[in-house]
Enzyme design. Sequence first.
Site, PDB file in Angstrom:
ATOM      1  N   CYS A   1       6.793  -7.442  -6.110  1.00 13.79           N
ATOM      2  CA  CYS A   1       7.481  -7.851  -5.170  1.00 13.79           C
ATOM      3  C   CYS A   1       6.697  -8.669  -4.868  1.00 13.79           C
ATOM      4  O   CYS A   1       7.051  -9.778  -4.391  1.00 13.79           O
ATOM      5  CB  CYS A   1       7.714  -7.294  -3.917  1.00 13.79           C
ATOM      6  SG  CYS A   1       8.365  -5.248  -3.862  1.00 13.79           S
TER       7      CYS A   1
ATOM      8  N   HIS B   1       5.587  -9.168   3.317  1.00 18.14           N
ATOM      9  CA  HIS B   1       4.802  -9.070   1.988  1.00 18.14           C
ATOM     10  C   HIS B   1       3.790  -9.497   1.250  1.00 18.14           C
ATOM     11  O   HIS B   1       3.576  -9.886  -0.014  1.00 18.14           O
ATOM     12  CB  HIS B   1       5.296  -7.562   0.615  1.00 18.14           C
ATOM     13  CG  HIS B   1       4.987  -7.067  -0.215  1.00 18.14           C
ATOM     14  ND1 HIS B   1       5.897  -6.352  -0.901  1.00 18.14           N
ATOM     15  CD2 HIS B   1       3.815  -6.043   0.370  1.00 18.14           C
ATOM     16  CE1 HIS B   1       4.914  -5.373  -1.739  1.00 18.14           C
ATOM     17  NE2 HIS B   1       3.675  -5.642  -0.458  1.00 18.14           N
TER      18      HIS B   1
END
Length: 503
Positions: free
Chosen positions: A77, A133
């Site tokens: 990610c 993130h």
Amino acid sequence: MSPTGLFALSKCLAVLCITLSQPVLGASKQPNILFILADDYGYHDVGYHGSAIRTPNIDRLAFEGVRLENYYVQPICTPTRSQLLSGRYQIHTGLQHSIIWAAQPNALPKELPTLADKLREEGYANHIVGKWHLGFYKEEYVPTNRGFDSFYGYLTGSEFYYNKTYCLAQINRSDVCGLDFRENDRSINESEYSTHLYAERTKQLVADHTSAHPDQPLFLYLALQSVHGPLEVPAQYRTPYKHIKDENRQIYAGMVSCMDEAVKNVTDAFKKYGLWDNTILVFSTDNGGQVAEGGNNWPLRGWKGSLWDGGMRGVGFVHSTLLKQKGAVAHQLMHVSDWFPTLLNQAGGNASSVKLDGFDQWAAISDGAEGPRTEILHNIDPLNGKRGKRTEEVFDNTVRAALRMNKWKLLTGEPGNGSWVPPPERELPTKLDPSSKKQNIWLFDIEADPYEISNVAAENPEVVKTMLLKLAAYNATAVPPFYPPYDPRSYPENHGGVWGPWM
Ligand SMILES: *[C@@H]1O[C@H](CO)[C@@H](O)[C@H](O)[C@H]1NC(C)=O
Ligand SMILES: *[C@@H]1O[C@H](CO)[C@@H](O)[C@H](O)[C@H]1NC(C)=O
Ligand SMILES: *[C@@H]1O[C@H](CO)[C@@H](O)[C@H](O)[C@H]1NC(C)=O
Ligand SMILES: *[C@@H]1O[C@H](CO)[C@@H](O)[C@H](O)[C@H]1NC(C)=O
Ligand SMILES: *[C@@H]1O[C@H](CO)[C@@H](O)[C@H](O)[C@H]1NC(C)=O
Ligand SMILES: *[C@@H]1O[C@H](CO)[C@@H](O)[C@H](O)[C@H]1NC(C)=O
Ligand SMILES: *[C@@H]1O[C@H](CO)[C@@H](O)[C@H](O)[C@H]1NC(C)=O
């Protein structure tokens, strides 16, 4: 100055930036950008790749647009998101290793402008809905301080879809949990399924934007939680897949269908408010499927997290009435770092004025022109566990690394889980590379062998040598990886039960 320019300037002043680099001329012609990033969406999990999971809305958009069939993202990610928003390889951001864990004081470095920063200079309104993130230990790293006008979503990498709780992994204590859901800079508490919330919010943003600033171009970054674990979905989406025996796959299939519905709802809103005819839609996964949580990358080798193609060769397409070719497939080599220059130039900016590792792919996508990219540095990660014995002088081949040059792909070190996981109705390829635990160098001809079955390193020593030299040249430009220990001050118990900036 046009009203839009004035608006952009006042907006700019509101966030304490002093100069607007360019007046916004002809703003109405700048395309809107809708970037939908799916999470952990596997190669075999989209209808148009032959999946049993039905994705009629995604398929239709893909078939009307240009499908990217030689398109790479990163295996996990944070790396993909960092490259999307900075246009830089991880060796140039210090984010070579793993992800940013919630308790690590780490973030995408502030010196790097984000795509949103650059689009703001071109007069865009920028909104992010969903997952960030990219670090949040200080306020200066949250999305609203990285070029976005608004943020609705979560800061960490995963959480429960309903109660929005994230629990820190890899720690002695199992109770380091907290709420991770925010609207701009404040924590909120919302118990509806996230895919519905994000689709609704996006629709609302489009409605508000078109009524308040009809002439301002819009960048909407919809970073869906779907279809990352944990496996949770409202029952009605799962029901059509009751025939799937593997329970994980059954729930996952429902999650994909729900995402497909969200894509329809969001694109319908762009149509309803008159934006669609001047919009570039990009749909992309952030990495390969997580097989342990229902994903499937067949026929590609490997899992999410690995440098095998199953971890990185991504589902992606572009839809836009602005494309010259429609209903086409792009076979040009393309990488997630390419979106920054591609989209910035389409927005009227100048990608050449920013230091980037990506290439402008618009002509390749829109006209079918020859692609500008001949290689991809997939990564060099000196902090990953080493494998085997160093046998190469020029580049330490115990280190995890992968490089693509034209048709060739070289892997060194420990590339991650290289299993194939075929769907039940298919069989494994017959000629499997045994990949002994000591082996730490592989060469594949990806054009002839996209499944990475036959290691041809021994037969092509010159190619191996050239690619190792190239890896060494990349390595010489690398900044040291930054991967700090957990800071217990971050734990939600110190902040009223929520995750958020702590320094
Ligand atoms: C959030 O939901 C998950 C899954 O139902 C559950 O296991 C967890 O305990 C819940 N957490 C909180 C704080 O409610
Ligand atoms: C986990 O707890 C054990 C026992 O208390 C301790 O020996 C160990 O060092 C701890 N590990 C970490 C990473 O804190
Ligand atoms: C899509 O919109 C329909 C109609 O408003 C709604 O019933 C459905 O829940 C929405 N789905 C998602 C995933 O947002
Ligand atoms: C774009 O930036 C580059 C590098 O700063 C510069 O050489 C070039 O002239 C610029 N192009 C335009 C059209 O402004
Ligand atoms: C990359 O360069 C650094 C600094 O010269 C060196 O210490 C390291 O071993 C190199 N990495 C590899 C994988 O060769
Ligand atoms: C790798 O994949 C296989 C299944 O193909 C699985 O059995 C194994 O546990 C995986 N290994 C790791 C380390 O995840
Ligand atoms: C969020 O709401 C739930 C359900 O009302 C509640 O149990 C939980 O304590 C709330 N979390 C926080 C951090 O306020």
